[in-house]
Design a protein around this motif. Structure first.
Motif, PDB file in Angstrom:
ATOM      1  N   GLY A  21      35.146  36.155  44.898  1.00  0.00           N
ATOM      2  CA  GLY A  21      35.230  37.588  44.679  1.00  0.00           C
ATOM      3  C   GLY A  21      35.469  37.914  43.216  1.00  0.00           C
ATOM      4  N   ARG A  22      36.332  37.154  42.575  1.00  0.00           N
ATOM      5  CA  ARG A  22      36.601  37.407  41.159  1.00  0.00           C
ATOM      6  C   ARG A  22      35.357  37.157  40.316  1.00  0.00           C
ATOM      7  NH1 ARG A  22      41.672  35.129  42.615  1.00  0.00           N
ATOM      8  NH2 ARG A  22      41.026  33.057  42.000  1.00  0.00           N
ATOM      9  N   ARG A  23      34.604  36.099  40.651  1.00  0.00           N
ATOM     10  CA  ARG A  23      33.373  35.818  39.900  1.00  0.00           C
ATOM     11  C   ARG A  23      32.364  36.943  40.100  1.00  0.00           C
ATOM     12  NH1 ARG A  23      34.263  30.612  41.948  1.00  0.00           N
ATOM     13  NH2 ARG A  23      32.722  30.944  43.585  1.00  0.00           N
ATOM     14  N   ARG A  24      32.275  37.436  41.358  1.00  0.00           N
ATOM     15  CA  ARG A  24      31.323  38.499  41.651  1.00  0.00           C
ATOM     16  C   ARG A  24      31.667  39.750  40.850  1.00  0.00           C
ATOM     17  NH1 ARG A  24      32.532  39.212  46.470  1.00  0.00           N
ATOM     18  NH2 ARG A  24      33.674  41.182  46.291  1.00  0.00           N
ATOM     19  N   TRP A  25      32.990  40.082  40.800  1.00  0.00           N
ATOM     20  CA  TRP A  25      33.369  41.282  40.057  1.00  0.00           C
ATOM     21  C   TRP A  25      33.034  41.145  38.581  1.00  0.00           C
ATOM     22  CZ3 TRP A  25      34.349  46.117  39.665  1.00  0.00           C
ATOM     23  CH2 TRP A  25      34.962  46.587  38.516  1.00  0.00           C
ATOM     24  N   ARG A  26      33.325  39.967  38.003  1.00  0.00           N
ATOM     25  CA  ARG A  26      33.070  39.797  36.577  1.00  0.00           C
ATOM     26  C   ARG A  26      31.586  39.943  36.271  1.00  0.00           C
ATOM     27  NH1 ARG A  26      37.286  35.818  36.959  1.00  0.00           N
ATOM     28  NH2 ARG A  26      35.762  34.187  37.348  1.00  0.00           N
ATOM     29  N   GLU A  27      30.759  39.418  37.170  1.00  0.00           N
ATOM     30  CA  GLU A  27      29.315  39.532  36.964  1.00  0.00           C
ATOM     31  C   GLU A  27      28.867  40.993  37.059  1.00  0.00           C
ATOM     32  OE1 GLU A  27      28.383  35.169  38.983  1.00  0.00           O
ATOM     33  OE2 GLU A  27      27.855  37.030  40.005  1.00  0.00           O
ATOM     34  N   LEU A  56      32.958  51.247  46.151  1.00  0.00           N
ATOM     35  CA  LEU A  56      33.874  50.531  45.253  1.00  0.00           C
ATOM     36  C   LEU A  56      34.272  49.188  45.857  1.00  0.00           C
ATOM     37  CD1 LEU A  56      37.238  50.493  45.885  1.00  0.00           C
ATOM     38  CD2 LEU A  56      36.932  52.942  45.533  1.00  0.00           C
ATOM     39  N   PHE A  57      34.334  49.105  47.189  1.00  0.00           N
ATOM     40  CA  PHE A  57      34.604  47.813  47.825  1.00  0.00           C
ATOM     41  C   PHE A  57      33.436  46.851  47.627  1.00  0.00           C
ATOM     42  CE2 PHE A  57      38.482  49.186  49.756  1.00  0.00           C
ATOM     43  CZ  PHE A  57      39.103  48.047  50.242  1.00  0.00           C
ATOM     44  N   GLU A  58      32.250  47.387  47.397  1.00  0.00           N
ATOM     45  CA  GLU A  58      31.072  46.562  47.121  1.00  0.00           C
ATOM     46  C   GLU A  58      30.893  46.313  45.637  1.00  0.00           C
ATOM     47  OE1 GLU A  58      29.079  45.040  49.254  1.00  0.00           O
ATOM     48  OE2 GLU A  58      30.391  45.746  50.880  1.00  0.00           O
ATOM     49  N   GLY A  59      31.873  46.740  44.827  1.00  0.00           N
ATOM     50  CA  GLY A  59      31.797  46.491  43.387  1.00  0.00           C
ATOM     51  C   GLY A  59      31.010  47.529  42.627  1.00  0.00           C
ATOM     52  N   ARG A  60      30.880  48.745  43.196  1.00  0.00           N
ATOM     53  CA  ARG A  60      30.142  49.817  42.529  1.00  0.00           C
ATOM     54  C   ARG A  60      31.064  51.025  42.322  1.00  0.00           C
ATOM     55  NH1 ARG A  60      26.610  48.103  46.497  1.00  0.00           N
ATOM     56  NH2 ARG A  60      27.002  49.976  47.763  1.00  0.00           N
ATOM     57  N   THR A 112      40.932  45.210  42.084  1.00  0.00           N
ATOM     58  CA  THR A 112      42.070  44.787  42.899  1.00  0.00           C
ATOM     59  C   THR A 112      41.624  44.195  44.227  1.00  0.00           C
ATOM     60  OG1 THR A 112      43.663  46.322  41.925  1.00  0.00           O
ATOM     61  CG2 THR A 112      44.055  45.655  44.206  1.00  0.00           C
ATOM     62  N   VAL A 113      40.700  44.875  44.911  1.00  0.00           N
ATOM     63  CA  VAL A 113      40.295  44.391  46.237  1.00  0.00           C
ATOM     64  C   VAL A 113      39.461  43.119  46.143  1.00  0.00           C
ATOM     65  CG1 VAL A 113      40.410  46.703  47.208  1.00  0.00           C
ATOM     66  CG2 VAL A 113      38.211  45.839  46.371  1.00  0.00           C
ATOM     67  N   SER A 114      38.968  42.796  44.935  1.00  0.00           N
ATOM     68  CA  SER A 114      38.237  41.538  44.760  1.00  0.00           C
ATOM     69  C   SER A 114      39.191  40.369  44.530  1.00  0.00           C
ATOM     70  CB  SER A 114      37.266  41.649  43.580  1.00  0.00           C
ATOM     71  OG  SER A 114      37.949  41.596  42.336  1.00  0.00           O
TER      72      SER A 114
END
Length: 397
Positions: free
Chosen positions: A92-98, A180-184, A196-198
Motif C-alpha cells: 500500500g505504501r509503494r502504491r501511494w508513493r507511485e 481517496l481510499f483508491e489513492g485519488r 493514512t489509510v495506505s
C-alpha cells in the motif's frame, strides 16, 4: 444532532457529538440488557442493575449488524500482525508513493497537508491535540487526518452551509471518500487521509457508515427506542473508534483480543454520544429534535411536550438518573479497553474519557436541568484530570 465525538479520538465539534464501543459477547449481552431495561421511572436504577446481572438476551438485528463491522475491523488488525498484513501494508505504501508522484500535487509536500490537519485539530480539539504529542509522528499525523475528515463530514449537516446539503450532496461526498481510499484525493486534507489509510489497516466501512449517520440527520428527529438510538450513535460516533484503533495500536504485550479492543472503542463512542445527547437536551429541543428514546420517556410518564416545555420535575430527575447510569456503564467498559492500547496512545484517550464522563457529574450538579443550563467541565477540573490520566496510563504500561 446532539453533539459529536471524534475519536477513540476527540469529539466532533459541538452541535452534535458522537462515539462508541462494543464488548466481548458475554459482557455485551449484559450491557444490552441494561440498555433495553434501564428506565426513568421509580426504582429504574435498581431494576436495571438487576437485569444487567440476571439476563443475557440475544443481540438485536441492529447490534448484530454493528458487531459484524467490528469483527471485520478486528480481522484487519490481526492480519497486519502477521506476515500477510505487513506485506500488504508495504504494498500500500509503494502504491501511494507511485500515485502521489503521478498526481503531481499542486499544493506541495504531503507533509504540508498533515501539518494543516494538525492545525485544525489544535484549534478545535485542544486537549486531545496535546495528547497526540505523545504519539509517534506517524500515528499523530494519521489521527489528525482522521479527525479532520470526521469534522468536515459533520459540518456538512451542522456547518454554516448545512441548509443547502441534500442527499445527493452526501452521495457525492461518499464517492469522494471512495476515491481517496483508491489513492485519488481531491484536496490536501483528502491527501493526508489517503496516505493514512495506505499505511494502516483501516477499512472504508466505518467512514461510509458515518456518512449514513449524516443522512439520518437530514430527515430523522425522533428515536422510538434505544435500539434506534444505538444505531445512530454507532453511525456518528462508534465509527470513529473503529477508524482510529488501527492507528492507536494495540499494546504488544496485551492479552486482550483485537475484537475486545474494538468493542471497547465502540463502547466509548456510545458513552460519549449518550453524554452529548443528555447534555444538549434543551438545545436540541429548540431545534425541534429529541434524541431520547420515546418509549422510555413514556414509561417514565413523560411526553415530547414535557421536553419542549423544559421544566425539571421529579419524573424528569428519575428519568435522567437512569439515562446517566446507562452512559456510565458504557464508560466503565470503555475504560477497560483503553488499557490495552499502545502505551503512547493511552493517555489522550483516557484523558478524553475521564473529561467526558465528568459532564455527567455536571448534569447532576445542575439538578438535572439540561434544558437551560449547559453542563461543562471547568478548566481547573480539566487540568487536574490530565496528570491523573497520565499517571494511570503510565502505571498500566
Amino acid at each position: 444532532m446532539a453533539g459529536s465525538s471524534a475519536v477513540y479520538t476527540p469529539c466532533r465539534p459541538h452541535a452534535h457529538g458522537r462515539r462508541h464501543l462494543l464488548l466481548p459477547a458475554d459482557q455485551q449481552r449484559g450491557v444490552l440488557a441494561w440498555r433495553t431495561r434501564a428506565r426513568g421511572g421509580a426504582g429504574a436504577g435498581s431494576r436495571a442493575r438487576a437485569s444487567l446481572v440476571a439476563t443475557a438476551p440475544a443481540r438485536t438485528a441492529t447490534e448484530e449488524a454493528v458487531y459484524e463491522v467490528v469483527l471485520r475491523q478486528a480481522a484487519l488488525v490481526e492480519d497486519l500482525q502477521g506476515k500477510r498484513g505487513k506485506e500488504a501494508a508495504a504494498a500500500g505504501r509503494r502504491r501511494w508513493r507511485e500515485e502521489e508522484a503521478e498526481a503531481e500535487l499542486g499544493w506541495g509536500l504531503l507533509g504540508d497537508a498533515y501539518d494543516r490537519c494538525g492545525e485544525v485539530c489544535a484549534e478545535y480539539a485542544k486537549t486531545f491535540y496535546l495528547g497526540t504529542q505523545l504519539m509517534t509522528p506517524e500515528r499523530r499525523k494519521a489521527v489528525w487526518a482522521i479527525y479532520v475528515w470526521c469534522r468536515r463530514t459533520d459540518e456538512l449537516v451542522d456547518g454554516p452551509n448545512s441548509s443547502y446539503i441534500t442527499p445527493k450532496a452526501l452521495d457525492r461526498w461518499e464517492k469522494r471518500l471512495e476515491d481517496l481510499f483508491e489513492g485519488r484525493p481531491y484536496d490536501m486534507y483528502d491527501a493526508a487521509l489517503s496516505d493514512t489509510v495506505s499505511k494502516f489497516p483501516i477499512d472504508i466501512q466505518p467512514f461510509k457508515d458515518m456518512v449514513e449517520g449524516m443522512r439520518l440527520d437530514l430527515w430523522k428527529s425522533r428515536y422510538r427506542t434505544f435500539d434506534e438510538l444505538y444505531l445512530y450513535c454507532y453511525y456518528v460516533a462508534g465509527t470513529v473508534g473503529l477508524m482510529t484503533v488501527p492507528v492507536m495500536g494495540i499494546a504488544p504485550d496485551s492479552k486482550a483480543s483485537a475484537e475486545s479492543v474494538y468493542n471497547a472503542a465502540l463502547a466509548l463512542g456510545i458513552a460519549n454520544q449518550l453524554t452529548n445527547i443528555l447534555r444538549d437536551v434543551g438545545e436540541d429541543s429548540r431545534r425541534g429534535r429529541i434524541y431520547l428514546p420515546l418509549d422510555e420517556l413514556a414509561q417514565a410518564g413523560l411526553t415530547e411536550e414535557d421536553i419542549f416545555r423544559g421544566k425539571v420535575t421529579d419524573k424528569w430527575r428519575r428519568f435522567m438518573k437512569g439515562q446517566i447510569q446507562r452512559a456510565r456503564l458504557f464508560f466503565d467498559e470503555a475504560e477497560k479497553g483503553v488499557m490495552s492500547l499502545d502505551s503512547a496512545s493511552r493517555w489522550p484517550v483516557l484523558a478524553s474519557l475521564w473529561l467526558y464522563r465528568q459532564i455527567l457529574d455536571a448534569i447532576e450538579a445542575n439538578d438535572y436541568n439540561n434544558f437551560t443550563k449547559r453542563a461543562y467541565v471547568g478548566k481547573a477540573k480539566k487540568f487536574l484530570s490530565l496528570p491523573a490520566a497520565y499517571a494511570r496510563a503510565a502505571i498500566s504500561s
